[in-house]
Design an enzyme around this catalytic site. Structure first.
Site, PDB file in Angstrom:
ATOM      1  N   THR A  41       0.837  -1.201   0.000  1.00 30.15           N
ATOM      2  CA  THR A  41       0.000   0.000   0.000  1.00 30.15           C
ATOM      3  C   THR A  41       0.867   1.244   0.000  1.00 30.15           C
ATOM      4  OG1 THR A  41      -1.788   1.195   1.115  1.00 30.15           O
ATOM      5  CG2 THR A  41      -0.175   0.123   2.534  1.00 30.15           C
ATOM      6  N   ASP A  90      -7.613  -4.021  -0.416  1.00 29.20           N
ATOM      7  CA  ASP A  90      -8.443  -3.184  -1.271  1.00 29.20           C
ATOM      8  C   ASP A  90      -9.739  -2.944  -0.513  1.00 29.20           C
ATOM      9  OD1 ASP A  90      -8.191  -1.837  -3.904  1.00 29.20           O
ATOM     10  OD2 ASP A  90     -10.192  -2.689  -4.156  1.00 29.20           O
ATOM     11  N   SER A  91     -10.094  -1.683  -0.391  1.00 32.76           N
ATOM     12  CA  SER A  91     -11.213  -1.332   0.484  1.00 32.76           C
ATOM     13  C   SER A  91     -11.989  -0.172  -0.109  1.00 32.76           C
ATOM     14  CB  SER A  91     -10.683  -0.986   1.880  1.00 32.76           C
ATOM     15  OG  SER A  91      -9.595  -0.086   1.799  1.00 32.76           O
ATOM     16  N   PHE A  95      -8.728   8.582   8.327  1.00 28.52           N
ATOM     17  CA  PHE A  95      -8.418   9.095   6.987  1.00 28.52           C
ATOM     18  C   PHE A  95      -9.648   8.893   6.102  1.00 28.52           C
ATOM     19  CE2 PHE A  95      -7.947   5.158   4.469  1.00 28.52           C
ATOM     20  CZ  PHE A  95      -7.903   4.212   5.480  1.00 28.52           C
ATOM     21  N   ASP A 115     -13.673   8.734   6.876  1.00 21.88           N
ATOM     22  CA  ASP A 115     -13.955   8.576   8.308  1.00 21.88           C
ATOM     23  C   ASP A 115     -14.769   9.726   8.918  1.00 21.88           C
ATOM     24  OD1 ASP A 115     -12.881   6.055   8.615  1.00 21.88           O
ATOM     25  OD2 ASP A 115     -10.919   6.769   9.274  1.00 21.88           O
ATOM     26  N   LYS A 120     -11.151   2.312  16.636  1.00 22.73           N
ATOM     27  CA  LYS A 120     -11.487   2.026  15.243  1.00 22.73           C
ATOM     28  C   LYS A 120     -11.000   0.629  14.843  1.00 22.73           C
ATOM     29  CE  LYS A 120     -10.925   3.391  10.437  1.00 22.73           C
ATOM     30  NZ  LYS A 120     -10.176   4.135   9.422  1.00 22.73           N
ATOM     31  N   ARG A 180     -11.375  -3.146   8.406  1.00 19.13           N
ATOM     32  CA  ARG A 180      -9.963  -3.570   8.333  1.00 19.13           C
ATOM     33  C   ARG A 180      -9.579  -4.366   9.571  1.00 19.13           C
ATOM     34  NH1 ARG A 180      -8.506   0.885   6.923  1.00 19.13           N
ATOM     35  NH2 ARG A 180      -8.726   0.340   4.730  1.00 19.13           N
TER      36      ARG A 180
END
Ligand code: ITT
Ligand code: NA
Length: 198
Positions: free
Chosen positions: A7, A69-70, A152, A155, A175, A181
């Site tokens: 990433t 991948d999100s 980030f 959010d 979080k 994640r």
């Protein structure tokens, strides 16, 4: 032990560092390998894109590599931006512009129709091995004004009803405990030792 994550997203990198440090692992990302070119995300699904990133970089480095991948799936937008979440408002990624576009597209949509899901697919790849795939989902609602300074991406607009806070108002620890994640990493930790041995 070091784990390499394919990433260049510094927000993701920070979360992974924290989650793997708990297990005694050091994290390296592509931010530590500026000479490696970006992998083009030509897939049609989160899994295809995560596979492209993990398998390309694992071949390049000849060692195991994890990729994420999100994205954000917004029901009132028919699932958009989905796999295009990073480039919703164009390239390169601009979180403020993406959030502004999301708010604009949801103008006039009432609270009960602002449901959304954060999705994360993780692919762990190693040379000459079948990749390990896990995923996580986190449901919430898209707010009407950005709130919070942490995290980030989307959010500040992702309202978590259970916490009565946006994801950007949660601490990193909070979080990671509940996020898409965090859920995917928990599944990965349960499966990867066996996967690495086989
Ligand atoms: P890499 O491919 O280098 O990992 P990227 O940002 O391009 O970085 P993706 O293609 O997976 O990664 O896009 C993910 C986008 O989805 C990301 O840029 C955010 O806009 C959004 N996103 C994903 N997870 C998020 C989270 O935990 N909080 C807020 N936004 C998130
Ligand atoms: Na990307």
């Amino acid at each position: 032990q070091t784990i390499v994550i394919a990433t260049r997203n510094s927000g993701k990198a920070k979360e992974f560092k924290k989650m793997f440090a708990e297990k005694g692992y050091q994290v390296k990302t592509l931010l530590d390998y500026p000479e490696i070119p970006d992998v083009e995300e030509t897939g049609k699904t989160f899994e295809e894109n995560a596979r492209l990133k993990a398998e390309t970089i694992a071949d390049h480095l000849k060692q195991p590599v994890l990729a994420d991948d999100s994205g954000l799936i917004v029901d009132a937008l028919g699932g958009r931006p989905g796999i295009y979440s990073a480039r919703f408002a164009g390239e390169p990624t601009n979180d403020a512009a993406n959030n502004a576009k999301l708010l604009h597209e949801l103008t006039g949509v009432p609270k009960e129709k602002r449901t959304a899901t954060f999705h994360c697919t993780l692919v762990f790849a190693a040379p000459n091995k079948k990749s390990l795939v896990v995923e996580g989902n986190w449901s919430g609602e898209i707010g009407t004004i950005p709130r919070g300074e942490n995290g980030f991406g989307y959010d500040p607009l992702f309202f978590v009803p259970e916490e009565q806070k946006t994801a950007a108002e949660l601490s990193d620890e909070q979080k990671n405990e509940v996020s898409h994640r965090g859920q995917a990493v928990a599944k990965l930790k349960n499966q990867w030792v066996e996967w690495l041995e086989n």
